[in-house]
Motif scaffolding. Structure first.
Motif, short mmCIF file in Angstrom:
data_model
loop_
_atom_site.label_atom_id
_atom_site.label_comp_id
_atom_site.label_asym_id
_atom_site.label_seq_id
_atom_site.Cartn_x
_atom_site.Cartn_y
_atom_site.Cartn_z
N GLN A 95 4.47 103.74 -44.40
CA GLN A 95 5.26 104.96 -44.56
C GLN A 95 6.04 105.26 -43.28
OE1 GLN A 95 5.64 106.27 -47.61
NE2 GLN A 95 4.32 104.55 -48.12
N LYS A 147 8.98 102.95 -43.11
CA LYS A 147 10.05 103.39 -44.02
C LYS A 147 10.85 104.53 -43.41
CE LYS A 147 7.70 101.82 -48.18
NZ LYS A 147 6.95 102.21 -49.39
N TYR A 155 -3.95 107.39 -48.53
CA TYR A 155 -3.50 106.09 -49.01
C TYR A 155 -4.66 105.17 -49.37
CZ TYR A 155 0.84 107.83 -47.10
OH TYR A 155 1.94 108.59 -46.84
#
Length: 140
Positions: free
Chosen positions: A84, A87, A103
């Motif tokens: 994440q 990203k 997660y």
């Protein structure tokens, strides 16, 4: 063992307990971030692939125990959390403050499922690092 050794160990344990965030920040910066900061994205991707192969081998040989399933779940959650962050660095999504436990794979995931997921997640991380190589961002 000398009295001095015991004293140093006790002092280190005290610091680790009382100033654990400072100690953690120091270890992360010296052990993880500094070496990675000297590597290219290509080198980081290759290193992630090698360590992923090593980790997959270890997971394949691991006994099916609650402790091993817990450890693989923990590793997967940290890796997903890190994805994440990558990203965000790639501009694919805005930053969100979250924690790795969000997660985690399902608690009832089998060892076989965790092994497969571990390989898939690592492949995803390598792909994100390759994307950084192709399109590096100077600001996050």
């Amino acid at each position: 063992m000398t009295v001095a050794t015991v004293g140093v160990a006790a002092g280190a344990a005290y610091l680790a307990r009382v100033r654990k965030d400072d100690v953690k920040d120091f270890v992360v910066s010296r052990v993880l971030e500094a070496p990675a900061g000297r590597s290219s994205y290509t080198e980081l991707g290759q290193s992630l692939e090698r360590s992923g192969t090593f980790l997959a081998g270890r997971a394949a040989r691991a006994a099916d125990t609650p402790a091993n399933r817990e450890l693989l779940g923990h590793i997967i959650s940290i890796e997903r959390w890190g994805q994440q962050r990558l990203k965000v660095a790639l501009g694919q999504q805005p930053f969100q403050r979250d924690e790795s436990r969000q997660y985690r794979p399902p608690q009832d995931a089998s060892l076989r499922e965790l092994r497969e997921l571990l390989s898939q997640v690592r492949a995803g991380t390598v792909e994100l690092v390759r994307q950084l190589h192709v399109s590096p961002r100077t600001t996050v």
